[in-house]
Scaffold this active site. Structure first.
Site, PDB file in Angstrom:
ATOM      1  N   SER A 100      31.538  58.076  33.256  1.00 34.83           N
ATOM      2  CA  SER A 100      30.742  58.483  32.095  1.00 34.83           C
ATOM      3  C   SER A 100      29.278  58.467  32.505  1.00 34.83           C
ATOM      4  O   SER A 100      28.897  57.699  33.404  1.00 34.83           O
ATOM      5  CB  SER A 100      30.956  57.476  30.953  1.00 34.83           C
ATOM      6  OG  SER A 100      29.957  57.631  29.968  1.00 34.83           O
ATOM      7  N   TYR A 137      31.359  48.827  28.297  1.00 32.97           N
ATOM      8  CA  TYR A 137      31.815  50.178  28.658  1.00 32.97           C
ATOM      9  C   TYR A 137      30.981  50.703  29.840  1.00 32.97           C
ATOM     10  O   TYR A 137      31.519  51.196  30.834  1.00 32.97           O
ATOM     11  CB  TYR A 137      31.660  51.101  27.448  1.00 32.97           C
ATOM     12  CG  TYR A 137      32.094  52.532  27.671  1.00 32.97           C
ATOM     13  CD1 TYR A 137      33.444  52.880  27.617  1.00 32.97           C
ATOM     14  CD2 TYR A 137      31.164  53.540  27.931  1.00 32.97           C
ATOM     15  CE1 TYR A 137      33.849  54.198  27.809  1.00 32.97           C
ATOM     16  CE2 TYR A 137      31.558  54.850  28.140  1.00 32.97           C
ATOM     17  CZ  TYR A 137      32.904  55.184  28.064  1.00 32.97           C
ATOM     18  OH  TYR A 137      33.308  56.482  28.268  1.00 32.97           O
TER      19      TYR A 137
END
Ligand SMILES: NC(=O)c1ccc[n+]([C@@H]2O[C@H](COP(=O)([O-])OP(=O)(O)OC[C@H]3O[C@@H](n4cnc5c(N)ncnc54)[C@H](OP(=O)(O)O)[C@@H]3O)[C@@H](O)[C@H]2O)c1
Length: 269
Positions: free
Chosen positions: A154, A167
């Site tokens: 990401s 995350y």
């Protein structure tokens, strides 16, 4: 030494004759990747936790003429990962050309509000699963003679994005792992790369993207002025697995409409 055209002369822009494991293939990015790889000729195995959804997808892929099979597997469980890889090994006669570590999720909180459970859950789902599956897949990837691992990372693992520090850490770790495996396993003809998307229209991102404020931020801060489509990510994933990408390894490539290179945010009119 990793050979040029290590795919034994197969078409440089095709995945014909290759085998692939894509984790989390019933929705979102994983679903798009399964379809992209299958359309390009690969025989694909995928997994997810929901058996009914998995069977529905496999049935739809069968109708489209794709060669896709599936296993119910919670990728955050060590024992289930071992079982998954054993299935894959039997199915593909001990050879795997492509491993796509796609499974991932998020629990979004300020850092001071995370607890031990959040930490273990996100680490196990997003990072440990990818690490362990890469270890388990190594003998199969090596035996195939020309292999490629892609980590679904990401932009949150590249720059700071306020969607949760755990995350972000799991995605940053994936990017580093791709670099290490690229160096360690090049001698086995295994390449490893990371793909780092920004906001993509999937069920995981839907709650954020349907929030007017978040959505406006995406439009405002992304040079291309919009969120991405799953197909805009799966095309890069597929390319990285092709013989045409045989000299690309250890890279983190952002698919982000320019988000990470935009130093100055100017309101779009
Ligand atoms: N969408 C974005 O904007 C975006 C941006 C950057 C990076 N990413 C990354 O891209 C990856 C895919 O995201 P997505 O947006 O496509 O997510 P999604 O829409 O939630 O789809 C996730 C897929 O993975 C499966 N899955 C989830 N947890 C699993 C587990 N523990 N074991 C096995 N399968 C599991 C889900 O099926 P079941 O729930 O039935 O198991 C589903 O098929 C993630 O790693 C995410 O971090 C997404």
């Amino acid at each position: 030494m990793a050979e040029a055209d290590g795919n034994g002369g197969l078409n440089r822009w095709s995945l014909e004759g290759m085998t692939a494991l894509v984790t989390g293939g019933t929705k979102g990015l994983g679903h798009a990747v399964v379809e992209e790889l299958a359309e390009l000729g690969a025989t694909v195995h995928t997994c997810s936790r929901n058996e009914a959804e998995l069977n529905k997808c496999i049935h739809e892929w069968e109708i489209k003429g794709f060669k896709v099979s599936g296993s119910v597997c919670d990728a955050s469980s060590r024992a289930e990962r071992e079982k998954l890889m054993s299935n894959v090994s039997s199915l593909f006669n001990g050879k795997l050309n492509i491993l796509i570590n796609n499974v991932g999720t998020n629990v979004m909180k300020p850092t001071l509000e995370y607890n031990e459970e959040d930490f273990s859950f996100l680490m196990a789902t997003n990072f440990e699963s990818a690490y362990h599956l890469s270890q388990l897949a190594h003998p199969l990837l090596k035996t195939s003679g020309a292999a490629s691992i892609v980590f679904m990372s990401s932009v949150a693992g590249v720059v700071s994005v306020e969607i949760g520090s755990i995350y972000a850490v799991t995605k940053g770790a994936m990017n580093q792992l791709a670099k290490n495996l690229a160096c360690e396993w090049a001698r086995d003809n295994i390449r490893a790369n990371s793909v780092a998307p920004w906001a993509i229209k999937t069920p995981l991102a839907e709650p954020y993207l349907s929030d007017e404020k978040f959505s406006e931020e995406v439009r405002f801060r992304t040079p291309m002025g919009r969120a991405g489509e799953p197909k805009e990510v799966s095309s890069l994933v597929a390319f990285l697995c092709m013989p045409a990408a045989s000299y690309i390894t250890g890279q983190t490539i952002c698919v982000d409409g320019g988000y990470t290179v935009n130093g100055f945010f100017f309101p779009r009119t």
